[in-house]
Design a protein around this motif. Structure first.
Motif, PDB file in Angstrom:
ATOM      1  N   GLY A  34      -6.386  -4.443   2.629  1.00 17.48           N
ATOM      2  CA  GLY A  34      -6.018  -3.034   2.776  1.00 17.48           C
ATOM      3  C   GLY A  34      -4.518  -2.790   2.711  1.00 17.48           C
ATOM      4  O   GLY A  34      -4.035  -1.723   3.061  1.00 17.48           O
TER       5      GLY A  34
ATOM      6  N   TYR B 127       4.313 -13.481  -4.097  1.00 21.02           N
ATOM      7  CA  TYR B 127       5.567 -14.165  -3.766  1.00 21.02           C
ATOM      8  C   TYR B 127       5.618 -14.476  -2.280  1.00 21.02           C
ATOM      9  O   TYR B 127       5.129 -13.686  -1.467  1.00 21.02           O
ATOM     10  CB  TYR B 127       6.768 -13.247  -4.057  1.00 21.02           C
TER      11      TYR B 127
ATOM     12  N   SER C  86      -2.566  -2.560   0.074  1.00 23.03           N
ATOM     13  CA  SER C  86      -2.013  -1.933  -1.129  1.00 23.03           C
ATOM     14  C   SER C  86      -1.102  -0.779  -0.730  1.00 23.03           C
ATOM     15  O   SER C  86      -1.541   0.169  -0.078  1.00 23.03           O
ATOM     16  CB  SER C  86      -3.149  -1.407  -2.009  1.00 23.03           C
TER      17      SER C  86
ATOM     18  N   VAL D 135     -12.545  -1.250  -3.658  1.00 19.05           N
ATOM     19  CA  VAL D 135     -12.749  -2.579  -3.079  1.00 19.05           C
ATOM     20  C   VAL D 135     -11.583  -2.860  -2.140  1.00 19.05           C
ATOM     21  O   VAL D 135     -10.426  -2.699  -2.531  1.00 19.05           O
ATOM     22  CB  VAL D 135     -12.788  -3.657  -4.190  1.00 19.05           C
TER      23      VAL D 135
ATOM     24  N   GLY E 232      -9.702  -5.631   0.338  1.00 16.63           N
ATOM     25  CA  GLY E 232      -9.504  -6.952   0.927  1.00 16.63           C
ATOM     26  C   GLY E 232      -8.756  -6.745   2.237  1.00 16.63           C
ATOM     27  O   GLY E 232      -9.321  -6.374   3.258  1.00 16.63           O
TER      28      GLY E 232
ATOM     29  N   SER F  84      -6.922   0.487  -2.516  1.00 11.89           N
ATOM     30  CA  SER F  84      -8.218   0.133  -1.938  1.00 11.89           C
ATOM     31  C   SER F  84      -8.788   1.289  -1.119  1.00 11.89           C
ATOM     32  O   SER F  84      -9.709   1.088  -0.331  1.00 11.89           O
ATOM     33  CB  SER F  84      -8.088  -1.128  -1.079  1.00 11.89           C
TER      34      SER F  84
ATOM     35  N   ARG G 294       4.779 -12.949   2.928  1.00 12.77           N
ATOM     36  CA  ARG G 294       5.645 -13.060   4.104  1.00 12.77           C
ATOM     37  C   ARG G 294       5.150 -12.275   5.319  1.00 12.77           C
ATOM     38  O   ARG G 294       5.815 -12.255   6.340  1.00 12.77           O
ATOM     39  CB  ARG G 294       7.045 -12.561   3.746  1.00 12.77           C
TER      40      ARG G 294
HETATM   41  C1  LIG Z   1       3.604  -5.122   4.762  1.00  7.40           C
HETATM   42  C2  LIG Z   1       3.379  -5.707   3.391  1.00  7.40           C
HETATM   43  C3  LIG Z   1       3.935  -6.943   3.085  1.00  7.40           C
HETATM   44  C4  LIG Z   1       3.746  -7.487   1.826  1.00  7.40           C
HETATM   45  N1  LIG Z   1       4.315  -8.700   1.531  1.00  7.40           N
HETATM   46  C5  LIG Z   1       4.121  -9.243   0.321  1.00  7.40           C
HETATM   47  C6  LIG Z   1       4.694 -10.514  -0.004  1.00  7.40           C
HETATM   48  O1  LIG Z   1       5.360 -11.138   0.812  1.00  7.40           O
HETATM   49  N2  LIG Z   1       4.474 -11.006  -1.249  1.00  7.40           N
HETATM   50  C7  LIG Z   1       3.734 -10.334  -2.178  1.00  7.40           C
HETATM   51  O2  LIG Z   1       3.579 -10.829  -3.284  1.00  7.40           O
HETATM   52  N3  LIG Z   1       3.204  -9.135  -1.899  1.00  7.40           N
HETATM   53  C8  LIG Z   1       3.379  -8.579  -0.678  1.00  7.40           C
HETATM   54  N4  LIG Z   1       2.854  -7.356  -0.405  1.00  7.40           N
HETATM   55  C9  LIG Z   1       2.113  -6.651  -1.441  1.00  7.40           C
HETATM   56  C10 LIG Z   1       0.663  -7.078  -1.386  1.00  7.40           C
HETATM   57  O3  LIG Z   1       0.539  -8.315  -2.012  1.00  7.40           O
HETATM   58  C11 LIG Z   1      -0.228  -6.068  -2.131  1.00  7.40           C
HETATM   59  O4  LIG Z   1      -0.139  -4.837  -1.492  1.00  7.40           O
HETATM   60  C12 LIG Z   1      -1.664  -6.556  -2.203  1.00  7.40           C
HETATM   61  O5  LIG Z   1      -2.370  -5.697  -3.042  1.00  7.40           O
HETATM   62  C13 LIG Z   1      -2.321  -6.592  -0.847  1.00  7.40           C
HETATM   63  O6  LIG Z   1      -3.583  -7.167  -0.920  1.00  7.40           O
HETATM   64  P1  LIG Z   1      -4.766  -6.647   0.009  1.00  7.40           P
HETATM   65  O7  LIG Z   1      -5.956  -7.462  -0.244  1.00  7.40           O
HETATM   66  O8  LIG Z   1      -4.261  -6.528   1.404  1.00  7.40           O
HETATM   67  O9  LIG Z   1      -4.884  -5.204  -0.574  1.00  7.40           O
HETATM   68  P2  LIG Z   1      -6.068  -4.145  -0.720  1.00  7.40           P
HETATM   69  O10 LIG Z   1      -5.410  -2.843  -0.387  1.00  7.40           O
HETATM   70  O11 LIG Z   1      -7.273  -4.502   0.022  1.00  7.40           O
HETATM   71  O12 LIG Z   1      -6.374  -4.235  -2.268  1.00  7.40           O
HETATM   72  C14 LIG Z   1      -5.380  -4.163  -3.262  1.00  7.40           C
HETATM   73  C15 LIG Z   1      -6.043  -4.175  -4.637  1.00  7.40           C
HETATM   74  O13 LIG Z   1      -6.789  -5.379  -4.804  1.00  7.40           O
HETATM   75  C16 LIG Z   1      -8.176  -5.093  -5.005  1.00  7.40           C
HETATM   76  N5  LIG Z   1      -8.953  -6.068  -4.241  1.00  7.40           N
HETATM   77  C17 LIG Z   1      -8.917  -6.275  -2.908  1.00  7.40           C
HETATM   78  N6  LIG Z   1      -9.734  -7.275  -2.567  1.00  7.40           N
HETATM   79  C18 LIG Z   1     -10.310  -7.714  -3.710  1.00  7.40           C
HETATM   80  C19 LIG Z   1     -11.225  -8.753  -4.015  1.00  7.40           C
HETATM   81  N7  LIG Z   1     -11.715  -9.550  -3.076  1.00  7.40           N
HETATM   82  N8  LIG Z   1     -11.585  -8.926  -5.315  1.00  7.40           N
HETATM   83  C20 LIG Z   1     -11.087  -8.136  -6.276  1.00  7.40           C
HETATM   84  N9  LIG Z   1     -10.209  -7.143  -6.048  1.00  7.40           N
HETATM   85  C21 LIG Z   1      -9.814  -6.943  -4.768  1.00  7.40           C
HETATM   86  C22 LIG Z   1      -8.351  -3.684  -4.493  1.00  7.40           C
HETATM   87  O14 LIG Z   1      -9.423  -3.043  -5.087  1.00  7.40           O
HETATM   88  C23 LIG Z   1      -7.029  -3.043  -4.847  1.00  7.40           C
HETATM   89  O15 LIG Z   1      -7.008  -2.643  -6.182  1.00  7.40           O
HETATM   90  C24 LIG Z   1       3.009  -6.781   0.850  1.00  7.40           C
HETATM   91  C25 LIG Z   1       2.468  -5.532   1.160  1.00  7.40           C
HETATM   92  C26 LIG Z   1       2.644  -4.999   2.419  1.00  7.40           C
HETATM   93  C27 LIG Z   1       2.100  -3.648   2.737  1.00  7.40           C
END
Ligand SMILES: Cc1cc2nc3c(=O)[nH]c(=O)nc-3n(C[C@H](O)[C@H](O)[C@H](O)COP(=O)(O)OP(=O)(O)OC[C@H]3O[C@@H](n4cnc5c(N)ncnc54)[C@H](O)[C@@H]3O)c2cc1C
Length: 478
Positions: free
Chosen positions: A87, A160, A89, A83, A85, A94, A145
């Motif tokens: 991307g 955070y 991670s 899944v 969102g 994901s 952030r």
């Molecule tokens: C450049 C960068 C900056 C970041 N800054 C912060 C920050 O300031 N604070 C902080 O707390 N974290 C931060 N993070 C970490 C970030 O919160 C995690 O990487 C988070 O998982 C990203 O969410 P996403 O939806 O983009 O991830 P994805 O890669 O899309 O998904 C991550 C996980 O969530 C699951 N998922 C995604 N969408 C859904 C959905 N709709 N329902 C159920 N499950 C879902 C996926 O299956 C996967 O297991 C940062 C990461 C990066 C790379």
């Protein structure tokens, strides 16, 4: 054309043309598969350039009904499902090689209810999508952030950001979620409805279903906030961080702050003095009155002799995207690992400074974050997010471009993290964790602590067959 897709046990399912046609007929969003149809529309790419795994089938859902049908299709054919969102991670959770990717990148809608101070947000929105809409009403909810990060993964893993000391984590501001479960049912999770699921979603990751809509509580923020961004020479980190420690431990709740070390590229928009220069950047936001905020942040500008000081009142949306250039999508290979510290001792600071001086590549970072205030107002068992007392967290973020450097970059993060266990409590922040550093189970157990048992029960109730397994996985345990 027949498409082959993998099942969770590694066996393969053959999907004939008629089957894919049927899926396409049901979904409003495009379905990408190697049969070529809809090939022009790809899912959102993963942020970490190490993760280029390609699914056999991907669906870009346009709404909850598409997600229900996509889940039903994967279940019917027994496929391994990822899944996506935002991307972002770092561990590539994901990404799914040869399985089915359910991508939510077309679901970015945000609807603000200014009277009730709520924002309804679709499951594929990015942080910047929310800030843009909420700021139109002078409101905000705590997020991260970097504006391109996905709301879903960030919130489900805690979240955070610049407002956390004042207003708590992203997950603390979640008031309701709409969730598509593994069996295709659509349920609401809130304090009143499915409260066990609501508890688990606030920190327990993507284990329980696909969240298609989040409702967040909003707070008056901005449009201007006080911002500190002070660049000190990296060589002075030991002294700077000691002064910063004293400051943040006494600072009011409006202040959220961190120190990041990096080597700034020769960006023509930035002064020459910091070009290709290792620096320690003290960053902070005060989310209250702007003038009072600038005065409150002033000591952070006097921790030493800055090379460059960009502190100033700033639009909140500009602050929220100020760090985006550090983190371009699918450009950097990345491996991060973090750990909480109950105390930031002089020895811990010296260890961080030594690692910062020895980063494996210019783009690699060390981060020291301060937490307190509203983050600590909740107890460790009130939500699934268990870390509610440590005032500091250190993160070692290797980021590089050449695959030949994979081993050395990863080794730097691991060894720095290992050294930090002398000073920290060993608990990682799962959202910042790279894959394969230890068995995933060990990280998950350490991060959830006493909440793991209850999470296992909720998992058993809502996803007994572990259909959603590409995440910081909690095993179902009735
Ligand atoms: C450049 C960068 C900056 C970041 N800054 C912060 C920050 O300031 N604070 C902080 O707390 N974290 C931060 N993070 C970490 C970030 O919160 C995690 O990487 C988070 O998982 C990203 O969410 P996403 O939806 O983009 O991830 P994805 O890669 O899309 O998904 C991550 C996980 O969530 C699951 N998922 C995604 N969408 C859904 C959905 N709709 N329902 C159920 N499950 C879902 C996926 O299956 C996967 O297991 C940062 C990461 C990066 C790379």
């Amino acid at each position: 054309m027949t498409v082959t897709a993998i099942r969770p046990d590694g066996s393969r399912e053959q999907l004939g043309a008629a089957v894919l046609e049927d899926l396409r007929a049901h979904l409003r969003g495009p379905v990408t598969a190697p049969d070529g149809a809809d090939a022009t529309t790809e899912p959102r790419v993963a942020w970490n350039a190490m993760h280029t795994e390609r699914p056999s089938i991907s669906t870009r859902c346009t709404g909850t009904a598409d997600v229900v049908d996509a889940v039903g299709f994967a279940r019917e054919h027994g496929l391994l499902v990822g899944v996506r969102g935002g991307g972002h991670s770092v561990a590539g959770l994901s990404s799914v090689a040869d399985g089915m990717l359910i991508d939510l990148s077309l679901m970015r809608g945000v609807q603000v209810d200014p009277h009730r101070r709520l924002a309804h947000v679709q499951g594929g929105a990015l942080l910047g999508d929310i800030d843009r809409e909420t700021q139109a009403f002078g409101l905000a909810t705590p997020l991260g952030r970097v504006s391109e990060t996905g709301v879903a993964g960030l919130t489900l893993g805690g979240g955070y950001g610049h407002l956390d000391t004042r207003y708590g984590l992203a997950c603390d501001n979640l008031v309701e979620a709409q969730v598509v479960l593994a069996d295709g049912r659509v349920v609401t999770a809130s304090a009143e409805q499915n409260p066990d699921l609501f508890w688990a979603l606030r920190g327990g990751g993507g284990n329980f279903g696909i969240v298609t809509s989040f409702t967040f509580r909003l707070h008056p923020v901005g449009p201007m906030v006080a911002f500190a961004g002070v660049f000190y020479p990296l060589e002075e980190l030991g002294r700077i961080e000691r002064g910063w420690r004293s400051y943040v431990l006494e600072a009011p709740r409006e202040v959220t702050s961190f120190i990041v070390t990096t080597t700034f590229p020769a960006d023509p928009d930035m002064p020459d003095v910091i070009h290709d220069r290792p620096v320690a950047i003290v960053g902070a936001v005060h989310c209250g009155d702007v003038d009072a905020g600038m005065a409150t942040l002033q000591p952070l500008r006097e921790l030493g002799a800055p090379l460059f000081d960009m502190s100033q009142p700033m639009p909140y949306t500009a602050v929220q995207s100020a760090f985006d250039p550090f983190f371009p999508r699918q450009t950097l290979r990345a491996y991060w690992k973090s750990q909480y510290l109950d105390e930031l001792t002089d020895d811990a600071i010296d260890a961080i400074a030594a690692r910062a001086a020895n980063r494996p590549s210019p783009r690699s970072l060390t981060n020291t974050f301060h937490f307190g205030g509203a983050v600590h107002d909740l107890g460790p068992e009130e939500t699934a997010f268990a870390e509610r007392s440590a005032p500091f967290m250190v993160s070692f973020d290797s980021m590089w471009t050449d695959p030949a450097d994979d081993a050395s970059a990863i080794a730097w993060t691991r060894s720095a993290w290992q050294e930090m266990t002398r000073y920290g409590n060993g608990m990682p922040f799962l959202n910042f964790t790279g894959l394969d550093d230890e068995p995933l189970d060990a990280n998950v157990a350490s991060a959830f602590g006493r909440n793991l048992r209850r999470l296992g029960k909720v998992k058993a109730e809502y996803d007994p067959e572990n259909f959603f397994r590409l995440n910081n996985n909690v095993r179902p345990s009735p």
